[in-house]
Write a protein that holds these residues in place. Structure first.
Motif, PDB file in Angstrom:
ATOM      1  N   TYR A  17       0.800  -1.228   0.000  1.00  6.82           N
ATOM      2  CA  TYR A  17       0.000   0.000   0.000  1.00  6.82           C
ATOM      3  C   TYR A  17       0.831   1.274   0.000  1.00  6.82           C
ATOM      4  O   TYR A  17       0.403   2.303  -0.527  1.00  6.82           O
ATOM      5  CB  TYR A  17      -0.965   0.006   1.191  1.00  6.82           C
ATOM      6  CG  TYR A  17      -1.876  -1.190   1.229  1.00  6.82           C
ATOM      7  CD1 TYR A  17      -2.457  -1.689   0.063  1.00  6.82           C
ATOM      8  CD2 TYR A  17      -2.149  -1.848   2.421  1.00  6.82           C
ATOM      9  CE1 TYR A  17      -3.284  -2.792   0.092  1.00  6.82           C
ATOM     10  CE2 TYR A  17      -2.982  -2.958   2.464  1.00  6.82           C
ATOM     11  CZ  TYR A  17      -3.536  -3.428   1.302  1.00  6.82           C
ATOM     12  OH  TYR A  17      -4.351  -4.527   1.329  1.00  6.82           O
ATOM     13  N   VAL A  18       2.016   1.233   0.583  1.00  8.25           N
ATOM     14  CA  VAL A  18       2.857   2.423   0.631  1.00  8.25           C
ATOM     15  C   VAL A  18       3.260   2.875  -0.766  1.00  8.25           C
ATOM     16  O   VAL A  18       3.563   4.051  -0.992  1.00  8.25           O
ATOM     17  CB  VAL A  18       4.112   2.148   1.508  1.00  8.25           C
ATOM     18  CG1 VAL A  18       5.080   1.223   0.789  1.00  8.25           C
ATOM     19  CG2 VAL A  18       4.803   3.431   1.898  1.00  8.25           C
ATOM     20  N   ALA A  19       3.224   1.934  -1.716  1.00  7.04           N
ATOM     21  CA  ALA A  19       3.591   2.260  -3.094  1.00  7.04           C
ATOM     22  C   ALA A  19       2.393   2.167  -4.035  1.00  7.04           C
ATOM     23  O   ALA A  19       2.561   1.990  -5.246  1.00  7.04           O
ATOM     24  CB  ALA A  19       4.697   1.323  -3.570  1.00  7.04           C
ATOM     25  N   SER A  20       1.216   2.311  -3.501  1.00  6.99           N
ATOM     26  CA  SER A  20       0.009   2.254  -4.337  1.00  6.99           C
ATOM     27  C   SER A  20      -0.070   3.479  -5.249  1.00  6.99           C
ATOM     28  O   SER A  20       0.303   4.587  -4.851  1.00  6.99           O
ATOM     29  CB  SER A  20      -1.241   2.210  -3.453  1.00  6.99           C
ATOM     30  OG  SER A  20      -2.413   2.373  -4.237  1.00  6.99           O
ATOM     31  N   PRO A  21      -0.560   3.304  -6.480  1.00  6.71           N
ATOM     32  CA  PRO A  21      -0.747   4.459  -7.361  1.00  6.71           C
ATOM     33  C   PRO A  21      -1.869   5.377  -6.890  1.00  6.71           C
ATOM     34  O   PRO A  21      -1.972   6.520  -7.329  1.00  6.71           O
ATOM     35  CB  PRO A  21      -1.079   3.821  -8.720  1.00  6.71           C
ATOM     36  CG  PRO A  21      -1.581   2.465  -8.391  1.00  6.71           C
ATOM     37  CD  PRO A  21      -0.853   2.039  -7.163  1.00  6.71           C
ATOM     38  N   SER A  22      -2.702   4.881  -5.983  1.00  9.71           N
ATOM     39  CA  SER A  22      -3.834   5.662  -5.475  1.00  9.71           C
ATOM     40  C   SER A  22      -3.423   6.479  -4.255  1.00  9.71           C
ATOM     41  O   SER A  22      -2.987   5.923  -3.245  1.00  9.71           O
ATOM     42  CB  SER A  22      -4.996   4.734  -5.102  1.00  9.71           C
ATOM     43  OG  SER A  22      -5.922   5.397  -4.291  1.00  9.71           O
ATOM     44  N   ALA A  23      -3.582   7.784  -4.340  1.00 13.65           N
ATOM     45  CA  ALA A  23      -3.272   8.637  -3.190  1.00 13.65           C
ATOM     46  C   ALA A  23      -4.166   8.292  -2.005  1.00 13.65           C
ATOM     47  O   ALA A  23      -3.735   8.340  -0.848  1.00 13.65           O
ATOM     48  CB  ALA A  23      -3.428  10.108  -3.566  1.00 13.65           C
ATOM     49  N   ALA A  24      -5.433   7.918  -2.289  1.00 20.10           N
ATOM     50  CA  ALA A  24      -6.365   7.559  -1.214  1.00 20.10           C
ATOM     51  C   ALA A  24      -5.882   6.309  -0.477  1.00 20.10           C
ATOM     52  O   ALA A  24      -5.926   6.247   0.758  1.00 20.10           O
ATOM     53  CB  ALA A  24      -7.758   7.336  -1.781  1.00 20.10           C
ATOM     54  N   VAL A  25      -5.429   5.324  -1.230  1.00 17.75           N
ATOM     55  CA  VAL A  25      -4.930   4.095  -0.607  1.00 17.75           C
ATOM     56  C   VAL A  25      -3.679   4.394   0.215  1.00 17.75           C
ATOM     57  O   VAL A  25      -3.551   3.950   1.365  1.00 17.75           O
ATOM     58  CB  VAL A  25      -4.633   3.024  -1.680  1.00 17.75           C
ATOM     59  CG1 VAL A  25      -3.844   1.858  -1.074  1.00 17.75           C
ATOM     60  CG2 VAL A  25      -5.928   2.515  -2.297  1.00 17.75           C
ATOM     61  N   ARG A  26      -2.747   5.144  -0.352  1.00 20.55           N
ATOM     62  CA  ARG A  26      -1.510   5.466   0.375  1.00 20.55           C
ATOM     63  C   ARG A  26      -1.817   6.214   1.663  1.00 20.55           C
ATOM     64  O   ARG A  26      -1.327   5.864   2.733  1.00 20.55           O
ATOM     65  CB  ARG A  26      -0.584   6.327  -0.497  1.00 20.55           C
ATOM     66  CG  ARG A  26       0.026   5.630  -1.689  1.00 20.55           C
ATOM     67  CD  ARG A  26       1.179   6.448  -2.261  1.00 20.55           C
ATOM     68  NE  ARG A  26       0.812   7.835  -2.584  1.00 20.55           N
ATOM     69  CZ  ARG A  26       0.309   8.241  -3.733  1.00 20.55           C
ATOM     70  NH1 ARG A  26       0.057   7.357  -4.690  1.00 20.55           N
ATOM     71  NH2 ARG A  26       0.042   9.530  -3.941  1.00 20.55           N
ATOM     72  N   ARG A  27      -2.627   7.249   1.552  1.00 21.48           N
ATOM     73  CA  ARG A  27      -2.850   8.118   2.706  1.00 21.48           C
ATOM     74  C   ARG A  27      -3.790   7.487   3.728  1.00 21.48           C
ATOM     75  O   ARG A  27      -3.581   7.641   4.947  1.00 21.48           O
ATOM     76  CB  ARG A  27      -3.364   9.477   2.232  1.00 21.48           C
ATOM     77  CG  ARG A  27      -2.307  10.237   1.418  1.00 21.48           C
ATOM     78  CD  ARG A  27      -2.816  11.553   0.845  1.00 21.48           C
ATOM     79  NE  ARG A  27      -1.773  12.235   0.071  1.00 21.48           N
ATOM     80  CZ  ARG A  27      -1.931  13.417  -0.520  1.00 21.48           C
ATOM     81  NH1 ARG A  27      -3.114  14.053  -0.434  1.00 21.48           N
ATOM     82  NH2 ARG A  27      -0.930  13.963  -1.198  1.00 21.48           N
ATOM     83  N   ASN A  28      -4.800   6.771   3.275  1.00 21.07           N
ATOM     84  CA  ASN A  28      -5.732   6.136   4.216  1.00 21.07           C
ATOM     85  C   ASN A  28      -5.070   4.965   4.948  1.00 21.07           C
ATOM     86  O   ASN A  28      -5.302   4.761   6.145  1.00 21.07           O
ATOM     87  CB  ASN A  28      -6.994   5.667   3.491  1.00 21.07           C
ATOM     88  CG  ASN A  28      -7.846   6.829   3.010  1.00 21.07           C
ATOM     89  OD1 ASN A  28      -7.620   7.974   3.412  1.00 21.07           O
ATOM     90  ND2 ASN A  28      -8.805   6.561   2.143  1.00 21.07           N
TER      91      ASN A  28
END
Length: 605
Positions: A209-220
Motif C-alpha cells: 500500500y505504501v507504493a500504491s498508485p492511489s493517493a487515497a490508498v496510500r494516505r488512508n
C-alpha cells in the motif's frame, strides 16, 4: 456499505509451493528435538579443554575444532526453530520451540565462553608461537588475531561466562518488539478510493500500500497504520530504551570510550568511516532526493507531497504484470553474468524451495536470508505483486550467493565478514538486475520504469536505512548523557532527521515521527548505516563489471569466496574499492544524481 475483501490466510492454508522446504535442516521435528538434546549432551566434548588452552598448540587446535563442530550442529538446530517461527509468530508451538532453542543457545554460549576468554588471556607472543608449532591452526589465524585485539576490553572469566549465560535476556528487547509487532498488533482496515474495505497488516502496508498508485490508498492506509502504532509507542519506546541502555552499560563495563566505539570495534570499522557514510550521503544526496520529491509532486499532480507519498509510483499507468515465477526467471537471467557456478546456485534456489514468499498471518515482515553452514541458504519475503519484488528477491539471493560461496570455500569460523560488508553482495544483485533490464530495452518508458526501480534500491539503502543510522547516532549520544528515551523523544528525533533531509520538499506529520517503530534494525547494533556502505561498494563494483566484464566478475567472486578471512577495508580493496576515501562515497551519490536527472529529462516533452 463498504465491501470487505478476503481476510489474510492462515499459515496452514498457504500453498506449499510458496513456502520453503526445511527438510534440508531436519526431516522432522522429532529429528530436531533429538539433535537439540544431543548437542546439549555433547558439550563436555569441548568443555573438557577448559583450563588447558595455554598448555600446547595441539590442545588449542583440538579445542577449536571440537567447538566449531559443535557450533555447526547447533547452528542448524537454532536456525530450524527460528525459521519455523519467522513464518508464523502466532503459533504457540513455534514460539515455544524458539524459546527452548534460545535457552539452549544461552547454555551453549555460557559453557563455551571459556575458549575465547582463555585465548585472550594468553601472553603476548604465545599465539604466534602456537601458529608456528601447529600448521593446523592456520585456518584459525584471523580468529585468533581478532581475539587478541579484544584484550583491552576483556573481562574476567567468571564475568564473561555470566554474560554469555544471560544471552537470551540480552535479546529480549528484540523478541518483545517482534512479538508485539507480529503477534499482538492488529490494524484497522481502511477504505480505498472505490469504497472497498481493505485489510491491513505490517507486511501489506510496507510491501504494497505504501507504493500504491492511489493517493487515497496510500494516505488512508498510512493513517490507519499510524493509528495502531500510536497505541504501542510507549511500550515500544521502553523496549528500545532497554536495548540501548544495555549496550551503553556493556560499553562502559568493557572500558570503551562510547557505545559507538564498541559497536564499530566489532565491525572493525573506524569512526571516520562510519561518520563519512552518515555525513556525506545526507549532505550530498539530500538535494538530489528533494528534486525527486518535487518531480513526483509535479508529475502526479499532488496537492502536497507528504511522507505517505514518498514511495508513490511516478508512472502509475505503466505496469509490468509479473508473477513470482516470471520475476524469478528474470532474476535468474540477469545474474547469469556472474558465471556458471553462481548461476547454478540461483537456479537451484528458485526451483527447490529455498524461498518462502507467501503472505500469511503472523509472518515476519520485510525480507531476510539465513545461511546455515553445511546446508543451503533460506530466503524469506512476502511477494508484493509488483516487479519491485524482483529486486527484493535478487537482493536476498545476493546474500544467499555470498554465504553459499563462502561456505563452500571456508570453514565455519571464517565464513562471516564484518557487517560493514554484508549488504554489498545483496545490493550488487539489485544493480546487476537493473543494468540487465536497462540493456534489454530501447523503450523510453520502460527505461524510465527501470530507473525508478534502481532509485527504489537507493531510497531503501541511502535514505530509509541511512536515516535510521542517523537516528541511532543521536539516540546513543543522548543515552550516554543520561537522557531518558521516551516515545516523545524518539518521535521528535526521528521527525527532525526526516525534516533535515527532505527540507521543504515534503510535509512531515506526527505519523512520520513514528517511523522509528517500523524496523527491527535498531535492535541489531550499528546495522542500518551499513546498508549504505554495502550499496556504495556495489554501485562502484557493478560499474566495473559493466566496463570490464569477466575479470571484474572473477575478482568479485573471489571476494565472496573469501568470507570472513579479511578485515572489511582489505576485503573491499580486493574488489577495487577503497572505502577509507570519501571520494568513493561521493562517486556513488553522484550516480544517483545522474539517475534522477535522466528521470527528470524523461518527463520533458
Amino acid at each position: 456499505m463498504a465491501k470487505k475483501s478476503n481476510e489474510r490466510m492462515k499459515r496452514h492454508d498457504v500453498d506449499e509451493k510458496q513456502t520453503w522446504d526445511l527438510t534440508a535442516l531436519f526431516e522432522t521435528k522429532s529429528d530436531w528435538e533429538k539433535e537439540l538434546k544431543a548437542v546439549k549432551g555433547d558439550l563436555p566434548e569441548v568443555t573438557k579443554y577448559k583450563g588447558k588452552l595455554g598448555d600446547s598448540a595441539g590442545e588449542l587446535l583440538e579445542c577449536l575444532e571440537a567447538k566449531e563442530k559443535l557450533l555447526e550442529r547447533f547452528n542448524l538446530v537454532s536456525m530450524y526453530a527460528n525459521l519455523r517461527q519467522s513464518v508464523d509468530h502466532t503459533d504457540p508451538e513455534r514460539q515455544k520451540d524458539a524459546a527452548i532453542s534460545a535457552d539452549v543457545q544461552s547454555k551453549v554460549n555460557s559453557e563455551l565462553s571459556f575458549v575465547e576468554t582463555e585465548i585472550i588471556k594468553l601472553p603476548d607472543g604465545k599465539i604466534n608461537q602456537f601458529l608456528e608449532e601447529e600448521p593446523g591452526l592456520d585456518p584459525f589465524k584471523k580468529y585468533l588475531s581478532d581475539l587478541q585485539d579484544r584484550k583491552p576490553h576483556a573481562l574476567g572469566e567468571e564475568t564473561e561466562e555470566t554474560l554469555a549465560a544471560l544471552g537470551s535476556l540480552f535479546s529480549s528487547p528484540y523478541n518483545v518488539y517482534s512479538r508485539g509487532k507480529l503477534s499482538d498488533m492488529q490494524f484497522d482496515s481502511f477504505i480505498d478510493d472505490e469504497g472497498n474495505e481493505i485489510p491491513l497488516s505490517f507486511a501489506l502496508y510496507s510491501g504494497k500500500y505504501v507504493a500504491s498508485p492511489s493517493a487515497a490508498v496510500r494516505r488512508n492506509s498510512y493513517e490507519s497504520f499510524n493509528k495502531t502504532l500510536n497505541h504501542y509507542k510507549h511500550t515500544f519506546a521502553a523496549t528500545y530504551a532497554t536495548q540501548v541502555n544495555q549496550e551503553v552499560a556493556m560499553a562502559r563495563l568493557r572500558n570503551y570510550d562510547s557505545v559507538t566505539d564498541m559497536l564499530l570495534d566489532d565491525q572493525q570499522v573506524t569512526r571516520e568511516m562510519y561518520d563519512n557514510q552518515l555525513d556525506i550521503i545526507q549532505e550530498e544526496l539530500a538535494p538530489h532526493m528533494r528534486r525527486y520529491a518535487n518531480l513526483k509532486k509535479r508529475v502526479l499532480g499532488l496537492d502536497k507531497m507528504t511522507n505517505a507519498d514518498l514511495k508513490a509510483p511516478l508512472d502509475p499507468d505503466y505496469k509490468i504484470e509479473t508473477s513470482y515465477d516470471e520475476a524469478a526467471e528474470t532474476v535468474q537471467e540477469a545474474l547469469e553474468i556472474m558465471g556458471p557456478e553462481y548461476s547454478k546456485m540461483i537456479k537451484t534456489a528458485l526451483s527447490e524451495r529455498w524461498v518462502d514468499y507467501a503472505d500469511n498471518v503472523g509472518k515476519s515482515t520485510g525480507a531476510f536470508c539465513s545461511s546455515p553452514y553445511g546446508t543451503h541458504p533460506y530466503v524469506l519475503m512476502t511477494w508484493p505483486d509488483t516487479m519491485r519484488g524482483a529486486f527484493t528477491l535478487a537482493h536476498e539471493l545476493g546474500h544467499a550467493g555470498h554465504f553459499y560461496l563462502a561456505g563452500k570455500n571456508q570453514r565455519m569460523t571464517n565464513t562471516r565478514p564484518s557487517r560493514y560488508f554484508i549488504e554489498a553482495p545483496s545490493t550488487m544483485n539489485e544493480m546487476l538486475l537493473g543494468n540487465y533490464l536497462l540493456s534489454n530495452t530501447k523503450d523510453k518508458r520502460k527505461r524510465r520504469w527501470v530507473i525508478l526501480q534502481l532509485l527504489g534500491t537507493y531510497y531503501h539503502n541511502f535514505v530509509t536505512h541511512l536515516l535510521e543510522g542517523e537516528l541511532q547516532r543521536r539516540v546513543y549520544k543522548l543515552a550516554e548523557e543520561g537522557e531518558p528515551l521516551t516515545a516523545s523523544l524518539l518521535s521528535k528525533l526521528k521527525l527532525e532527521v526526516l525534516e533535515n533531509f527532505w527540507g521543504d520538499s515534503v510535509e512531515m506529520d506526527e505519523g512520520a515521527g513514528l517511523t522509528w517503530m517500523h524496523q527491527p534494525h535498531y535492535y541489531m547494533g550499528l546495522y542500518p548505516y551499513t546498508y549504505s556502505a554495502g550499496l556504495t561498494v556495489s554501485t562502484l563494483v557493478s560499474q566495473r563489471i559493466l566496463d570490464e566484464g569477466e575479470p571484474a566478475v572473477e575478482q568479485w567472486l573471489d571476494v565472496l569466496r573469501a568470507g570472513g578471512t579479511l578485515k572489511p577495508l582489505d576485503l573491499i580493496k580486493k574488489a577495487g574499492v577503497d572505502m577509507s576515501k570519501p571520494e568513493q562515497i561521493r562517486e556513488a551519490v553522484a550516480y544517483v544524481g545522474k539517475l534522477i536527472t535522466e528521470l527528470e529529462e524523461s518527463f520533458v516533452e
